[in-house]
Design an enzyme around this catalytic site. Structure first.
Site, PDB file in Angstrom:
ATOM      1  N   LYS A  34       0.804  -1.233   0.000  1.00 42.81           N
ATOM      2  CA  LYS A  34       0.000   0.000   0.000  1.00 42.81           C
ATOM      3  C   LYS A  34       0.832   1.276   0.000  1.00 42.81           C
ATOM      4  CE  LYS A  34      -0.678   0.007   4.985  1.00 42.81           C
ATOM      5  NZ  LYS A  34      -1.394  -0.699   6.040  1.00 42.81           N
ATOM      6  N   ARG A  78      -8.120  -0.344  16.670  1.00 45.39           N
ATOM      7  CA  ARG A  78      -8.417   0.084  15.314  1.00 45.39           C
ATOM      8  C   ARG A  78      -9.519  -0.852  14.817  1.00 45.39           C
ATOM      9  NH1 ARG A  78      -3.981   0.748  10.518  1.00 45.39           N
ATOM     10  NH2 ARG A  78      -4.808  -1.301   9.975  1.00 45.39           N
TER      11      ARG A  78
HETATM   12  C1  PLP Z   1      -0.705  -1.532   6.692  1.00 45.32           C
HETATM   13  C2  PLP Z   1      -1.248  -2.830   7.152  1.00 45.32           C
HETATM   14  C3  PLP Z   1      -0.428  -3.962   7.188  1.00 45.32           C
HETATM   15  C4  PLP Z   1       1.060  -3.901   6.879  1.00 45.32           C
HETATM   16  O1  PLP Z   1       1.701  -3.234   7.922  1.00 45.32           O
HETATM   17  P1  PLP Z   1       3.308  -3.130   8.004  1.00 45.32           P
HETATM   18  O2  PLP Z   1       3.565  -2.550   9.330  1.00 45.32           O
HETATM   19  O3  PLP Z   1       3.715  -2.247   6.873  1.00 45.32           O
HETATM   20  O4  PLP Z   1       3.831  -4.501   7.870  1.00 45.32           O
HETATM   21  C5  PLP Z   1      -0.997  -5.164   7.551  1.00 45.32           C
HETATM   22  N1  PLP Z   1      -2.298  -5.263   7.861  1.00 45.32           N
HETATM   23  C6  PLP Z   1      -3.135  -4.205   7.837  1.00 45.32           C
HETATM   24  C7  PLP Z   1      -4.567  -4.399   8.187  1.00 45.32           C
HETATM   25  C8  PLP Z   1      -2.630  -2.951   7.487  1.00 45.32           C
HETATM   26  O5  PLP Z   1      -3.444  -1.903   7.479  1.00 45.32           O
END
Ligand code: PLP
Length: 359
Positions: free
Chosen positions: A36, A131
């Site tokens: 992302k 969250r």
């Molecule tokens: C952004 C995100 C991740 C990845 O997180 P990192 O810290 O970049 O590994 C995984 N799961 C969800 C739900 C996220 O929003």
């Protein structure tokens, strides 16, 4: 080459992904590569697929759609709960989505039935970071409803820690996730494929000997891209932290007094003055420091997330980054490379002023 630019070292990215795929495989854990912060960059997704990730995760449907057109040959996972207004696009382009709302599940089911597809659902459980996710006590009701919707396929449960309040994955919350998946399987006589323990913040827990239990899946972004874990920002052993760097160009370089003078107030990006010291006049005795101005600002990257050896980041505004350094040898027209944090990467990838090149 144009500046500012992100330099993306695909071999280093491949190394990071392959290292984590192998390391976690020994603990029975598969990886979704979360792209992302790169806005779903196809070259990076392809590199990760070649390195053996199980699937690619994205938070936004636009990026899922881009990656879907690339025919990567792996499932696409929407890691943010679908917007109710986008369920048709979600079932059309994502194999699986993460979910925590009944009303969204019903809408996904209707859209999937309409399109003649079966959409995978991962139910997210809230385990303390506040969250996304349903409370553990409400999981059973969600499972009942999901199982009752034939156009949905319940693929597993997951949780996300570390992102909102920095709550660390630990033996307690991870054991709770394993307990919940066991309980759901026993209660409904089903077998769930995935128990998704979290993101890059789960790696310190595993590295310190944490027992995966039922956890067989992690969604990794920062670890693969920047070689760091987000809880302490420490380098993950064996990974490159410079697979993606940011290069900017110097537009001014001068010896200037080390302190500002005049009456300080709010700055353009802070309600606090940067100095409480009021120096009405420039004082001849003030030491001089070598300062360089780079054509890079808040519009291009998060200045707090930039670092370079021998350089101090003095501050930034929309379009200027001020750096200093006693041994700095920069001149106008020179380029300076920075290591970047996740937030700096995210903003640089999002800025139309920052170009990208692959090395
Ligand atoms: C952004 C995100 C991740 C990845 O997180 P990192 O810290 O970049 O590994 C995984 N799961 C969800 C739900 C996220 O929003």
């Amino acid at each position: 080459m144009s500046a500012p630019r992100l330099e993306i070292h695909l071999e280093h990215l491949q190394h990071n992904a392959r290292t984590m795929v192998n390391r976690l495989a020994s603990q029975g854990i598969k990886i979704t590569g979360v792209s992302k912060s790169t806005l779903g960059m196809p070259e990076i997704a392809r590199t990760w697929v070649a390195a053996g990730v199980h699937s690619i995760g994205e938070a936004r449907i636009e990026s899922i759609e881009i990656l879907n057109r690339c025919e990567l040959g792996v499932p696409l996972l929407l890691i943010r709960s679908p917007m109710l207004s986008q369920v048709e696009r979600v079932v059309a382009h994502a194999a699986i989505s993460c979910n925590s709302e009944l009303i969204v599940l019903k809408a996904l089911a209707a859209a999937a039935a309409c399109q003649g597809v079966r959409h995978g659902v991962m139910l997210m459980v809230e385990l303390g970071d506040l969250r996304e996710g349903v409370l553990a006590a409400d999981l059973e009701a969600m499972v009942v409803l999901t199982l009752a919707l034939p156009s949905l396929l319940l693929v597993g449960i997951g949780t996300n820690l570390g992102c909102q309040h920095g709550i660390a994955p630990d033996p307690t919350n991870m054991a709770e996730l394993s307990r919940l998946i066991n309980a759901m399987e026993a209660r409904f006589g089903i077998k769930l494929e995935w128990c998704s323990g979290g993101n890059s913040a789960n790696l310190p827990w595993l590295a310190s000997g944490g027992k995966p239990g039922r956890i067989n899946h992690l969604r990794l972004g920062e670890a693969l891209l920047l070689g760091r874990e987000p809880l302490t920002r420490k380098q993950i052993p064996g990974l490159y932290t410079d697979a993606i760097t940011l290069v900017a160009e110097v537009i001014e370089c001068k010896l200037k007094p080390s302190q500002p003078w005049g009456t300080p107030h709010s700055t353009s990006f802070s309600n606090e003055p940067t100095t409480s010291q009021i120096t009405p006049q420039i004082t001849p005795a003030q030491p001089m420091t070598r300062r360089a101005l780079l054509a890079l600002g808040e519009q291009d990257a998060d200045p707090a997330g930039l670092s370079a050896a021998q350089l101090t980041i003095e501050g930034a505004s929309s379009d200027h980054l001020v750096v200093s350094g006693a041994t700095m040898k920069l001149g106008v027209g020179d380029e300076q490379r920075f290591q970047i944090s996740y937030s700096a990467l995210l903003r640089a990838m999002t800025s139309p002023f920052v170009s990208r090149c692959f090395i």
